[in-house]
Design a protein around this motif. Structure first.
Motif, PDB file in Angstrom:
ATOM      1  N   VAL A   1       0.848  -1.190   0.000  1.00  0.00           N
ATOM      2  CA  VAL A   1       0.000   0.000   0.000  1.00  0.00           C
ATOM      3  C   VAL A   1       0.886   1.245   0.000  1.00  0.00           C
ATOM      4  O   VAL A   1       1.858   1.318   0.745  1.00  0.00           O
ATOM      5  CB  VAL A   1      -0.912   0.002   1.254  1.00  0.00           C
ATOM      6  N   GLY A   2       0.534   2.212  -0.844  1.00  0.00           N
ATOM      7  CA  GLY A   2       1.258   3.479  -0.853  1.00  0.00           C
ATOM      8  C   GLY A   2       0.392   4.579  -0.283  1.00  0.00           C
ATOM      9  O   GLY A   2      -0.747   4.348   0.123  1.00  0.00           O
ATOM     10  N   VAL A   3       0.941   5.792  -0.212  1.00  0.00           N
ATOM     11  CA  VAL A   3       0.155   6.922   0.281  1.00  0.00           C
ATOM     12  C   VAL A   3       0.005   7.963  -0.831  1.00  0.00           C
ATOM     13  O   VAL A   3       0.810   8.038  -1.743  1.00  0.00           O
ATOM     14  CB  VAL A   3       0.795   7.582   1.523  1.00  0.00           C
TER      15      VAL A   3
ATOM     16  N   TYR B   1      -4.717   6.481   0.941  1.00  0.00           N
ATOM     17  CA  TYR B   1      -3.986   5.302   0.474  1.00  0.00           C
ATOM     18  C   TYR B   1      -4.054   5.151  -1.042  1.00  0.00           C
ATOM     19  O   TYR B   1      -4.983   5.611  -1.698  1.00  0.00           O
ATOM     20  CB  TYR B   1      -4.542   4.037   1.131  1.00  0.00           C
TER      21      TYR B   1
END
Lengths: 107, 235
Positions: free
Chosen positions: A56-58, A66
């Motif tokens: 998961v990235g931001v 997310y």
């Protein structure tokens, strides 16, 4: 020397010193059951957190902070299916990469 | 090295079986090392940096953690605490390994480098002292050589392709899950894994890279210090 090199060498040497401490300290220092229990759960909690932060990235855009590439998620799910089928790390690696690559090619 | 009677007596019966298992670990290490090299270089490390990590750190989970956090966009120093917390278990492996090998003086310096999951597991599962020593060194030396070779091969190949085209960005989370999987032997272990991931998810948008992973150590602390955890742990 770049910051990455310095951090890398510090981490690598300190990692070795942890091993050296283990064979040098008297066994009783590490034998306490609660200390051993914490050491047992440490890689479990951290590897799980690490898997999540790599998946998961931001993002700043939108109301949800997310970012998740569904093709990467599908690849990781393929890896989990390989794990459920009791396959080793290489099969898991290939399954995850192949599924993600294939979906990228098709979409 | 401790004096042994290896020269005086013929090969012991378990030797061939131990060597076969050690070669099995070695093949696995070559493949795993190649995935590490590929992920490291595609994340932004140089081939030399990937190789130095494998040579000096020589502990798979810590190496992957270092690469994942050091290349996440923040300070590379943020990767140090996470890599070390994952290496803490190697210190604990030193206790049974010291009993088996009884290294003295300088022998400690090189023995320590080989104290990892696979060598400890192989050594403690043998039936007698001689087989334990042999298992430790056979596994350690074979695994070390193939881990380095795998890293170099993976780093060279990984550097020549675009990671996102080939789906290599799915490799790191999948490999972490593969490392984690065999540890999920109890309900409490599975709860710890889920709580670690949940805490990381909450902290991810709020904190710099590396913090969510180190914060997960708190979950291990709580699980380890809560009474029922002691009966279940099998480290």
């Amino acid at each position: 020397m770049s910051a990455l090199w310095v951090a890398l060498i510090v981490a690598a040497v300190a990692g070795y010193l942890l091993k050296l401490a283990g064979v040098s300290l008297p066994g009783s220092a590490l034998a306490h059951p609660k200390v051993k229990a914490v050491a047992f759960y440490l890689p479990i909690a951290m590897l799980s957190a690490l898997a999540l932060t790599q998946l998961v990235g931001v993002t700043d855009r939108g109301s949800i902070p997310y970012r998740l590439d569904w093709r990467v998620l599908a690849g990781v799910v393929a890896g989990v299916i390989a794990l459920l089928a009791k396959r080793g790390v290489l099969v898991v690696f290939v399954a995850a990469v192949a599924v993600t690559a294939l979906l990228r090619l098709l979409t | 090295m401790t004096p042994t009677v290896d020269e005086a007596v013929p090969p012991f019966p378990q030797r061939a079986a131990i060597l076969r298992a050690a070669v099995g670990f070695g093949v696995y290490a070559a493949a795993f090392g190649a995935s590490f090299g590929a992920v490291a270089v595609s994340s932004g490390l140089s081939v030399a940096q990937a190789v130095v990590l494998s040579l000096v750190m020589f502990s798979g989970a810590s190496q992957f953690a270092f690469v994942g956090i050091a290349t996440a966009g923040g300070s590379p120093f943020a990767a140090i605490p996470a890599a070390l917390l994952l290496g803490v278990r190697n210190a604990f492996y030193g206790v049974p390994v010291s009993e088996i090998l009884q290294p003295r003086g300088f022998a400690r310096l090189w023995t320590a480098h080989f104290v990892i999951d696979e060598t400890t597991g192989m050594a403690i599962s043998q039936a007698n002292p001689r087989a334990r020593r042999y298992a430790f060194w056979a596994t350690g030396l074979i695994l070390f050589v193939l881990w380095q070779g795998g890293t170099l091969a993976g780093a060279v190949v990984g550097g020549s392709i675009d990671p996102s085209t080939f789906g290599l960005d799915a490799a790191a989370p999948a490999v972490y899950l593969a490392l984690l999987w065999p540890m999920l032997v109890t309900t409490r272990a599975r709860v710890v894994a889920a709580a670690g991931a949940l805490l990381a998810l909450v902290l991810l948008p709020l904190t710099p890279a590396g913090v969510p992973v180190v914060a997960a150590a708190v979950v291990a602390l709580v699980a380890g210090l809560t009474p029922a955890g002691r009966a279940q742990e099998n480290a």
